[in-house]
Design a protein around this motif. Structure first.
Motif, PDB file in Angstrom:
ATOM      1  N   ASN A 168      -7.136  -6.622   4.536  1.00 14.68           N
ATOM      2  CA  ASN A 168      -6.058  -5.830   4.252  1.00 14.68           C
ATOM      3  C   ASN A 168      -5.882  -4.909   5.517  1.00 14.68           C
ATOM      4  O   ASN A 168      -6.682  -4.063   5.845  1.00 14.68           O
TER       5      ASN A 168
ATOM      6  N   LEU B  23      -1.559  -8.802   4.891  1.00 10.62           N
ATOM      7  CA  LEU B  23      -2.762  -9.103   4.208  1.00 10.62           C
ATOM      8  C   LEU B  23      -3.172 -10.607   4.742  1.00 10.62           C
ATOM      9  O   LEU B  23      -2.365 -11.609   4.791  1.00 10.62           O
TER      10      LEU B  23
ATOM     11  N   ALA C  81      -7.447  -6.246  -0.015  1.00  8.40           N
ATOM     12  CA  ALA C  81      -6.093  -6.506  -0.674  1.00  8.40           C
ATOM     13  C   ALA C  81      -5.492  -5.059  -0.970  1.00  8.40           C
ATOM     14  O   ALA C  81      -6.114  -4.254  -0.570  1.00  8.40           O
ATOM     15  N   PRO C  82      -4.231  -4.920  -1.138  1.00  8.46           N
ATOM     16  CA  PRO C  82      -3.572  -3.528  -1.424  1.00  8.46           C
ATOM     17  C   PRO C  82      -4.364  -2.834  -2.153  1.00  8.46           C
ATOM     18  O   PRO C  82      -4.945  -3.197  -3.235  1.00  8.46           O
TER      19      PRO C  82
ATOM     20  N   ASP D 129       0.846  -1.157  -0.138  1.00 11.50           N
ATOM     21  CA  ASP D 129       0.046   0.264  -0.161  1.00 11.50           C
ATOM     22  C   ASP D 129       0.691   1.085  -0.003  1.00 11.50           C
ATOM     23  O   ASP D 129       0.480   2.277  -0.594  1.00 11.50           O
TER      24      ASP D 129
END
Lengths: 767, 118, 136
Positions: free
Chosen positions: A724, B56, C31-32, A643
């Motif tokens: 996430n 994650l 998710a990212p 990210d």
């Protein structure tokens, strides 16, 4: 009781609207509040007079032991009645007095705020809430003194009063906190029974001294007395209310309230006696040298406050009786006289006793009122002031030590009081001639009624003191538990006190005739500026201003590099002091662990950073900066932060775009620093960089115990349905923080927009 | 990489401070940006880095299993990067406006509001 | 700045950038990706268009009002905090509607709403800065 006080605060907020609605009648409408409160307190009279105590309590900050506890005993009731009663009179009076003055709404806001705070102050049974109300009275007093804010002198007086009372307030806060710690309670009624514990804790003297300082500043004791005469810049109703009848007595109230704890300590008696007596004499002497009606009243008030302090210092049974009697007597006659001075000022346009004279026939009601009040002030029977003086003499005579000295001090003060009373009545209303250019009329009934009522009360209480006896008796019991019961009366037989009273009157009258017959002589007496405490105050204030100017000029010199060097230098020194305990960290680079791309990225970043710093052209610097930024993004990728990497790359691109957009309008690189200076910059920055490296190495050598890491990893999916974890933290666990951050971001964008637009408009205006 | 990160951070800090010490406006902003990188990396590093294990949660699991990177500093840095950009943009525009208004790039010419009058 | 390749390419790229940014936004929870990154990607498409054709044209062509985007973003973000208040929870508690799962978008919940607010605000901020710089 809480309700009464809260209504006051709410009313203060709504006062502006009410004033708009009612215009000139708002004064009377506001007066309904204190009048109603007065009636409520009167209904409690019987309960309190029989020795009971009315309590009311509400938790405020229970963890700190701060509560909104209110207690109504004799002393509190005496003050509460004065505050609400005189408050109602003053508000009615002010409604007429302030007619036609700008910003009267603000005046009422501050006045009602003060009223509610003062009530809170005298009713509080918790030292912290007492302090809060105490400060609120200082603040509202500041606004009221500075009401004529266009006037420089007025602003100066307001600031003077605020600085002195708030400065004393700080001492008081410290004293109260020490008291609370030493006594182990924040409740006043509990503290009053814990004098011994306080003495054992060793905080006794410190607490006592600090509280005394706080009270002295508030109650204008020498050498802090000078703010009170300056405060006469306030409109007259304010002077009558705050600066004579109520606020300045807050210090006396607190001294009296704390008396059960401190009474008996040597320091307490000596300090109060000494400073009280000094204030009393100094105030009385200066009073008769004045020519302004309000100044005369102000200095006699200072003197009266000194007398009260002195009596508290004497602390015997009869002295405490004298205190409570004098509080009432003084509030009645002095409040009345201030209001009369206001009437005279309002109707004639002058407060100068040299100009005023022979207006008795023009305003007979006012004149008679003033004369009655002055008779009370001079202590002439059958007025209440006479009883008060008898008791005061009895307490000075009854002293075991220093009796003759104190008695003669009081005698002298009495003489000057009598003289001042003569000046205030005879010279104003009769006198030699009238130098006024205007025709004088009697004031409207809304203004005269209040003073007449107060003057009448002085007379009624004098004639039948039995009416008020139970209340004053209870009040004295609150100051001195187990005090003998009070017996007031006009006639005690022929004794020393009576003879002294008569002597005071005679000498006082002759002093007055002397002043009256030799006005020139009096005006020639001047007190040198340099021995006044106000001179010292001004010196100190100037000194502080000069010092801060000097420091600012030295520290805040406007050179960014100096600021940065100072910050970095300070940080380096502090960091080095701490770091020396840790020693040099072991550099254990395991070459086997290294991957080629790690090293390549690291080297590229260092080189890019170097070129960014050294570049001679802006474009090169920005390109190199971009490379450093992408390098950072790579570091994020390597260590499992996709990210971050994405965001970093996007932001980096935008930064470069932004720079390029602006670049062609930006100045060329200028080179200011050369040779040695550059080297010095290099040293500073290298030192800083080195220390940061050192810190990071040391920190990472110690194990990290992160509960948060575990918490987020375990709860992210079960609680927040997200896989996430970074995003879950942003939008769920810590979404409040994110909300704050996006607000900042929006503000930055609006700022940019505003800067650009503002600049464009300016250019447009020129064209 | 873990071992050379401290040196990288130190180098970035040194470069940033060096640029800020100069009197040029543009250098000041570039210096600030570099300081921003350094601080983000510092925060990232002192909360320990874990190679190649993003936070994650796998498809079938309901919580993370060690080793994984600490998500908290990542969340902090993410907002720091974006806010940093907002501030940079503001600063860049400020330079431009300042340059147009005062026609100078020299910080020393802009300190008159900072000085006390004698 | 005027380049043929960019001006042709950007017309096709804008929808792609937008789609990709929405994709990033909605997958962000698992998710990212996410609102910050999505907003940046969305703004980059329009920023490139503005650099090529001028901010005024970009504004007219896409009805873009960056300040309004900021306002809407903030409103939606605050709204996502107020909804739980109505439901009797404390401010900003995440609420999820478990019953349905929309394809591609996942389960609806207030954190997704919050992320949409972030997305709009970030896009608005970046565009606001770029536009106001470019307009001069």
């Amino acid at each position: 009781m809480l309700t009464i006080i809260l209504i006051g605060f709410v009313l203060a907020i709504g006062a502006i609207a009410i004033h708009r609605l009612l215009k000139n009648y708002s004064g009377m409408a506001f007066a309904v509040y204190p009048a109603a409160a007065f009636v409520w307190f009167l209904t409690q009279y019987q309960t309190v007079a029989s020795g009971e105590v009315v309590m009311s309590s509400m938790e405020w900050l229970p963890s700190l032991g701060i509560a909104l506890d209110f207690k109504l005993d004799g002393l509190s009731l005496l003050f509460a009645l004065l505050i609400t009663g005189i408050g109602a009179i003053v508000l009615t009076y002010a409604g007429t007095y302030m007619k036609g003055v700008d910003h009267t709404d603000r005046f009422f806001v501050a006045l009602i705020l003060f009223m509610a705070s003062m009530l809170g102050l005298v009713l509080s049974d918790n030292i912290i809430s007492l302090f809060v109300f105490w400060e609120l009275t200082s603040f509202s007093s500041y606004f009221l003194i500075g009401f004529k804010h266009e006037d420089k002198a007025s602003r100066k007086s307001a600031l003077e009063a605020l600085l002195i009372t708030a400065g004393g307030g700080l001492a008081l806060l410290a004293g109260l906190v020490l008291l609370g710690i030493g006594g182990g309670s924040m409740s006043i009624s509990e503290l009053l029974t814990r004098g011994n514990e306080l003495a054992d804790s060793g905080l006794f003297n410190a607490a006592m001294l600090l509280i005394i300082i706080g009270c002295f500043t508030k109650s204008a004791q020498f050498p802090f007395h000078f703010w009170l005469p300056s405060a006469m810049a306030a409109p007259t109703p304010v002077s009558a209310y705050l600066h004579s009848a109520t606020m300045v007595k807050a210090g006396i109230y607190l001294l009296a309230r704390m008396s059960p704890v401190f009474n008996g300590a040597d320091g307490w008696h000596a300090t109060l006696l000494l400073f009280g007596a000094t204030t009393m004499i100094v105030g009385a002497i200066i009073a008769i040298l004045q020519t302004d009606l309000k100044k005369i009243l102000a200095y006699t008030t200072v003197s009266a406050l000194g007398l009260l302090t002195m009596l508290l210092g004497i602390g015997t049974s009869v002295a405490i009786h004298a205190v409570v009697i004098f509080i009432l007597a003084h509030a009645l006659y002095k409040g009345c006289l201030f209001l009369v001075a206001g009437i005279v000022d309002h109707q004639t346009g002058s407060r100068d006793i040299r100009k005023l004279g022979r207006i008795f026939k023009d305003m007979p009601y006012t004149a008679i009122t003033a004369i009655i009040a002055c008779l009370s002030m001079a202590g002439i029977p059958p007025l209440f002031g006479f009883i008060s003086k008898e008791f005061s003499y009895e307490s000075t005579i009854g002293m075991i030590t220093n009796s003759p000295l104190t008695t003669s001090a009081f005698f002298l003060t009495g003489v000057f009081f009598t003289a001042a009373a003569g000046m205030l009545s005879y010279m104003v209303f009769f006198g030699k001639r009238n130098k006024l250019k205007v025709k004088v009329h009697e004031a409207p009934v809304t203004m005269v009624a209040g003073p007449i009522l107060m003057a009448l009360l002085s007379l009624v209480f004098g004639l039948s003191s039995g009416w008020i006896n139970p209340l004053l008796d209870q009040a004295s019991l609150a100051i001195l538990p187990g005090n003998e019961s009070l017996k007031m009366g006009l006639w005690h037989g022929i004794n020393t006190e009576l003879l002294l009273s008569l002597a005071t009157l005679l000498v006082g009258l002759s002093a007055f005739s002397f002043i009256y017959l030799n006005p020139r002589l009096m005006s020639r007496i001047e007190i040198s500026e340099k021995i006044k405490p106000s001179y010292a105050y001004e010196q100190v204030m100037e000194g502080i201003a000069d010092l801060s100017k000097g420091v600012t000029r030295y520290v805040q010199n406007g050179y960014l590099r100096v600021y940065v060097s100072m910050m970095v230098g300070t940080f380096c020194v502090l960091a080095l002091i701490i770091l020396q305990d840790f020693g040099i960290p072991k550099i254990s680079i395991l070459w086997s662990d290294f991957r080629v791309y790690d090293i390549v990225i690291g080297i590229i970043m260092i080189i890019a950073c170097f070129y960014t710093v050294m570049a001679k052209s802006r474009l090169l610097a920005i390109a190199m900066l971009g490379i450093v930024g992408y390098g950072v993004a790579f570091v994020f990728i390597i260590f499992g932060a996709p990210d971050l990497a994405m965001t970093q790359i996007l932001i980096e691109t935008l930064t470069v775009v932004l720079f390029v957009l602006v670049l062609w309008k930006l100045p060329r690189y200028l080179i200011f620093a050369e040779g040695f200076i550059k080297f010095r910059y290099f040293l500073v920055s290298a030192l800083f960089g080195g220390i940061m490296t050192w810190i990071v190495m040391i920190v990472t050598q110690y194990p990290l115990d992160s509960h948060l890491k575990v918490f987020f990893s375990e709860n992210s999916y079960p609680l927040a349905m997200g896989k996430n974890v970074v995003n879950v933290i942003l939008v769920d666990f810590r979404s409040m923080d994110t909300l704050g951050e996006i607000v900042v971001l929006g503000i930055a964008a609006i700022g940019v927009y505003g800067l650009v637009k503002f600049n464009g408009d300016k250019k447009g205006g020129k064209a | 990489m873990e071992d050379i990160l401290p040196f990288l951070i130190g180098g970035l800090y040194a470069g940033g401070i060096y640029l800020i010490l100069h009197r040029s406006f543009v250098k000041l902003i570039i210096g600030l940006i570099i300081l921003g990188y350094a601080s983000n990396l510092l925060l990232f590093t002192i909360s320990r880095v874990t190679r190649g294990a993003p936070p994650l949660i796998p498809e079938e699991a309901s919580q993370l299993t060690e080793p994984f990177a600490d998500p908290l500093p990542q969340a902090l840095i993410l907002t720091a990067i974006v806010i940093g950009f907002g501030i940079q943009a503001f600063a860049i525009v400020l330079i431009k406006v300042g340059y147009q208004a005062g026609d100078t790039d020299d910080l020393d010419d802009l300190n008159t509001t900072d000085r006390l009058e004698d | 700045m005027n380049s043929t390749i960019l001006s042709t390419g950007i017309r096709i790229l804008i929808p792609l950038f937008l789609l990709f940014s929405l994709f990033l936004l909605f997958r962000g929870h698992n998710a990212p990706g996410g609102g910050f990154v999505g907003g940046l990607v969305a703004s980059i498409g329009f920023a490139l268009y503005a650099i090529n054709y001028g901010a005024e044209r970009a504004r007219r062509r896409f009805y873009l009002r960056p300040l309004k985007l900021i306002a809407w973003g903030l409103l939606i973000a605050v709204l996502s905090g107020i909804i739980p208040l109505i439901a009797g929870e404390t401010f900003m508690t995440g609420l999820w509607y478990d019953e349905i799962s929309i394809p591609l978008l996942g389960k609806p919940g207030t954190p997704i709403l919050f992320d949409i607010g972030v997305y709009l605000l970030v896009a608005g901020t970046i565009l606001g800065i770029i536009f106001s710089l470019w307009e001069e």
